[in-house]
Design a protein around this motif. Structure first.
Motif, PDB file in Angstrom:
ATOM      1  N   ALA A  75       0.835  -1.207   0.000  1.00 23.58           N
ATOM      2  CA  ALA A  75       0.000   0.000   0.000  1.00 23.58           C
ATOM      3  C   ALA A  75       0.868   1.255   0.000  1.00 23.58           C
ATOM      4  O   ALA A  75       0.588   2.213  -0.723  1.00 23.58           O
ATOM      5  CB  ALA A  75      -0.933   0.001   1.198  1.00 23.58           C
ATOM      6  N   ARG A  76       1.927   1.227   0.793  1.00 21.49           N
ATOM      7  CA  ARG A  76       2.818   2.396   0.841  1.00 21.49           C
ATOM      8  C   ARG A  76       3.469   2.633  -0.520  1.00 21.49           C
ATOM      9  O   ARG A  76       3.606   3.769  -0.967  1.00 21.49           O
ATOM     10  CB  ARG A  76       3.884   2.195   1.928  1.00 21.49           C
ATOM     11  N   LYS A  77       3.836   1.561  -1.194  1.00 21.18           N
ATOM     12  CA  LYS A  77       4.425   1.692  -2.530  1.00 21.18           C
ATOM     13  C   LYS A  77       3.407   2.270  -3.515  1.00 21.18           C
ATOM     14  O   LYS A  77       3.739   3.145  -4.317  1.00 21.18           O
ATOM     15  CB  LYS A  77       4.920   0.329  -3.024  1.00 21.18           C
ATOM     16  N   ARG A  78       2.147   1.810  -3.446  1.00 19.51           N
ATOM     17  CA  ARG A  78       1.098   2.349  -4.328  1.00 19.51           C
ATOM     18  C   ARG A  78       0.869   3.828  -4.067  1.00 19.51           C
ATOM     19  O   ARG A  78       0.713   4.623  -4.995  1.00 19.51           O
ATOM     20  CB  ARG A  78      -0.208   1.577  -4.146  1.00 19.51           C
ATOM     21  N   ILE A  79       0.859   4.209  -2.798  1.00 19.60           N
ATOM     22  CA  ILE A  79       0.668   5.615  -2.436  1.00 19.60           C
ATOM     23  C   ILE A  79       1.800   6.451  -3.018  1.00 19.60           C
ATOM     24  O   ILE A  79       1.573   7.503  -3.612  1.00 19.60           O
ATOM     25  CB  ILE A  79       0.590   5.790  -0.901  1.00 19.60           C
ATOM     26  N   LYS A  80       3.011   5.971  -2.863  1.00 24.03           N
ATOM     27  CA  LYS A  80       4.188   6.684  -3.377  1.00 24.03           C
ATOM     28  C   LYS A  80       4.115   6.817  -4.893  1.00 24.03           C
ATOM     29  O   LYS A  80       4.348   7.890  -5.441  1.00 24.03           O
ATOM     30  CB  LYS A  80       5.471   5.940  -2.978  1.00 24.03           C
ATOM     31  N   ASN A  81       3.741   5.718  -5.582  1.00 20.27           N
ATOM     32  CA  ASN A  81       3.644   5.753  -7.046  1.00 20.27           C
ATOM     33  C   ASN A  81       2.548   6.700  -7.519  1.00 20.27           C
ATOM     34  O   ASN A  81       2.711   7.383  -8.525  1.00 20.27           O
ATOM     35  CB  ASN A  81       3.406   4.353  -7.612  1.00 20.27           C
ATOM     36  N   GLN A  82       1.436   6.752  -6.808  1.00 23.12           N
ATOM     37  CA  GLN A  82       0.346   7.655  -7.181  1.00 23.12           C
ATOM     38  C   GLN A  82       0.782   9.106  -7.041  1.00 23.12           C
ATOM     39  O   GLN A  82       0.475   9.932  -7.886  1.00 23.12           O
ATOM     40  CB  GLN A  82      -0.888   7.406  -6.317  1.00 23.12           C
ATOM     41  N   LYS A  83       1.497   9.400  -5.967  1.00 21.20           N
ATOM     42  CA  LYS A  83       1.973  10.767  -5.765  1.00 21.20           C
ATOM     43  C   LYS A  83       2.977  11.155  -6.825  1.00 21.20           C
ATOM     44  O   LYS A  83       2.954  12.263  -7.330  1.00 21.20           O
ATOM     45  CB  LYS A  83       2.571  10.933  -4.360  1.00 21.20           C
ATOM     46  N   GLN A  84       3.859  10.249  -7.192  1.00 21.81           N
ATOM     47  CA  GLN A  84       4.833  10.541  -8.236  1.00 21.81           C
ATOM     48  C   GLN A  84       4.144  10.686  -9.578  1.00 21.81           C
ATOM     49  O   GLN A  84       4.501  11.562 -10.355  1.00 21.81           O
ATOM     50  CB  GLN A  84       5.880   9.427  -8.323  1.00 21.81           C
ATOM     51  N   GLY A  85       3.138   9.863  -9.838  1.00 19.63           N
ATOM     52  CA  GLY A  85       2.414   9.943 -11.097  1.00 19.63           C
ATOM     53  C   GLY A  85       1.739  11.279 -11.267  1.00 19.63           C
ATOM     54  O   GLY A  85       1.791  11.890 -12.324  1.00 19.63           O
ATOM     55  N   SER A  86       1.113  11.791 -10.205  1.00 17.69           N
ATOM     56  CA  SER A  86       0.430  13.068 -10.312  1.00 17.69           C
ATOM     57  C   SER A  86       1.421  14.214 -10.459  1.00 17.69           C
ATOM     58  O   SER A  86       1.117  15.240 -11.053  1.00 17.69           O
ATOM     59  CB  SER A  86      -0.469  13.291  -9.087  1.00 17.69           C
TER      60      SER A  86
END
Length: 126
Positions: free
Chosen positions: A112-123
């Motif tokens: 979940a932490r990795k997904r959160i990080k990837n979403q923030k980087q994507g935006s």
């Protein structure tokens, strides 16, 4: 809970028939496979559960030609646990702490932490 935080089939239902309809399905049928008919009819469990308008939208969305379809309804407990996990991670808890507070596995917290990080980087790059 918003539409984007719901998993797969529930996000689809929330999008076409509303979040309330999605949660009604989770509450009544969570964890099992249900048959969604091709057409909503009075007296059918789905129509009774979510109302005729929402049932018509759900039936139309999941029908295959002139036939209905079977879909797996996710369990609500897991969805709520996942939300607690994400909130705990976003609040700064460690993966271990977040997993304990949400009643989930530590591996789930790391993912979940990795997904959160990837979403923030994507935006950031959009």
């Amino acid at each position: 809970m918003n539409k984007t935080s719901l998993p797969g089939v529930l996000a689809e239902i929330a999008e076409i028939a509303g979040v309330e309809a999605a949660w009604a399905l989770v509450s009544a049928q969570g964890g099992i496979v249900v048959y969604i008919p091709a057409e909503a009819k009075e007296g059918h469990w789905l129509t009774e559960l979510v109302g005729i308008e929402a049932a018509e939208k759900i039936c139309k969305h999941f029908s295959v030609g002139n036939t209905g379809n079977r879909i797996q309804i996710p369990m609500g407990k897991f969805i709520q646990s996942r939300e607690r996990l994400v909130k705990a991670l976003e609040a700064g808890m460690t993966a271990s702490q977040a997993a304990l507070s949400a009643g989930m596995h530590e591996r789930s917290a790391y993912r979940a932490r990795k997904r959160i990080k990837n979403q923030k980087q994507g935006s950031f790059f959009d």
